[in-house]
Design a protein around this motif. Structure first.
Motif, short mmCIF file in Angstrom:
data_model
loop_
_atom_site.label_atom_id
_atom_site.label_comp_id
_atom_site.label_asym_id
_atom_site.label_seq_id
_atom_site.Cartn_x
_atom_site.Cartn_y
_atom_site.Cartn_z
N ARG A 131 0.84 -1.22 0.00
CA ARG A 131 0.00 0.00 0.00
C ARG A 131 0.87 1.26 0.00
N PRO A 133 1.93 4.72 -1.31
CA PRO A 133 1.30 5.80 -2.10
C PRO A 133 2.01 6.08 -3.42
N VAL A 136 0.79 4.60 -6.89
CA VAL A 136 -0.42 5.01 -7.60
C VAL A 136 -0.14 5.42 -9.04
N LEU A 158 -4.94 0.04 -7.08
CA LEU A 158 -5.82 1.20 -7.00
C LEU A 158 -7.02 0.93 -6.11
N LEU A 161 -5.79 0.98 -2.41
CA LEU A 161 -5.46 2.33 -1.96
C LEU A 161 -6.66 3.28 -2.05
N LYS A 162 -7.80 2.76 -2.51
CA LYS A 162 -9.05 3.53 -2.57
C LYS A 162 -8.86 4.85 -3.33
N GLN A 163 -8.35 4.73 -4.54
CA GLN A 163 -8.08 5.89 -5.37
C GLN A 163 -9.33 6.30 -6.15
N ARG A 164 -10.07 7.25 -5.59
CA ARG A 164 -11.30 7.70 -6.24
C ARG A 164 -11.03 8.28 -7.61
N ASP A 165 -9.87 8.92 -7.78
CA ASP A 165 -9.55 9.50 -9.08
C ASP A 165 -9.45 8.45 -10.17
N ALA A 166 -9.26 7.19 -9.76
CA ALA A 166 -9.13 6.13 -10.75
C ALA A 166 -10.47 5.54 -11.18
#
Length: 322
Positions: A131, A133, A136, A158, A161-166
């Motif tokens: 995990r 950063p 990403v 992704l 890491l809960k990447q909302r932008d993805a």
């Protein structure tokens, strides 16, 4: 002259076996060396992984290095991902996935851009567990990789890491990727946030040609808890695969979707007991008194787990406001 300490003497005693002509002897000697858990033994493990002519010995060295977080060990494991022997590559990949330190992640990162797809995919898998950063941007690039294995591992990073932008990129993969496992993984990753923008992709996934993707879509719709997905889940209760129906029933119970009562009640007569159980539990979650007759009729089900689910559902109905 200063005498070597006891631990060093134990390592020195292993040297004849570590350099023996017999590969089996060398492999057992490596195991004994690792059991000493002395830092002075690390160079011998690394050397065996880099240089031993026997694949089984190199693979053993890779397995033994999973307990070491030192940069020398991490670097050796990364390099072993490109070994000519598949057993060595697999052992190195497994050991890398066991690492826990973020410092190890910084050493693994460059290998995610390696020319070999196996190396890229296994480097990404190791990064997922950490995990980190900084992984990403690497994962975002890997979503466009030509190799499906790499794309699957990138999705995993992704999602973890809960990447909302993805989310837009993940939605595209869930709907369009040619690989079933990539679509399934991307569908699951869409559950990282309760975002209405993912609903079109999840509805598309509920109609996917592969049932595993449809099953994942039903699960994810229940996870994100958006009531707008309820009608699509009701349709999924008629899916040709019972696994999809089961996940849809469970999701509808989580959403407490009122429009699902009749379809769920019909499933109480299905031949598969697990599906009957989930339908009963979902009806209990709906807390709709109109489901009472169907549940009472199911009290005599031949499966004890179904009967237990029915009792739970009836209790919920009794407690619900009328």
């Amino acid at each position: 002259m200063t005498e070597p300490n006891t631990d060093i003497r134990e390592i020195l005693a292993l040297l004849p076996r570590l350099t023996d002509a017999d590969a089996g002897v060398r492999r057992i000697a490596l195991i004994d060396l690792a059991d000493l858990e002395e830092p002075e033994g690390l160079p011998w493990l690394v050397q065996a992984l880099h240089q031993d002519p026997d694949g089984a010995v190199r693979a053993e060295a890779a397995r033994l290095l999973e307990a070491w977080e030192e940069p020398e060990a991490v670097g050796a494991l990364c390099a072993a991902l490109a070994d000519s022997d598949h057993s060595v590559r697999d052992a190195a990949a497994q050991s890398l996935s066991e690492l826990k330190s973020l410092e190890a992640g910084t050493l693994i990162l460059p290998w995610a851009d390696h020319a070999d797809a196996f190396v890229r995919s296994r480097a990404l898998r190791a990064l997922r567990e950490l995990r980190l950063p900084d992984s990403v941007p690497v994962a975002l690039r890997a979503l466009h990789d030509r190799d499906a294995r790499v794309r699957r591992e990138a999705v995993g990073i992704l999602g973890w890491l809960k990447q909302r932008d993805a989310l837009p990129a993940l939605a595209r993969l869930a709907s369009e990727d040619p690989d079933t496992e990539v679509r399934r993984a991307a569908t699951g990753a869409l559950g990282l946030a309760c975002d209405p923008e993912v609903l079109p992709a999840l509805r598309t996934a509920l109609r996917d040609r592969e049932w595993q993707v449809r099953e994942e879509a039903a699960t994810t719709l229940g996870k994100i808890g958006l009531s707008e997905g309820g009608d699509a889940l009701v349709e999924a209760l008629a899916d040709s695969y019972w696994q999809v129906r089961l996940r849809a029933a469970r999701a509808l119970g989580t959403l407490r979707h009122a429009g699902a009562r009749e379809a769920l009640a019909e499933l109480l007569g299905h031949s598969i007991s697990n599906l009957r159980k989930e339908a009963a539990l979902a009806l209990g979650e709906l807390a709709d008194p109109a489901a009472l007759p169907a549940l009472q009729a199911a009290e005599q089900d031949g499966d004890p787990e179904v009967r237990k689910a029915v009792r739970i559902a009836l209790t919920q109905l009794q407690r619900s406001p009328r």
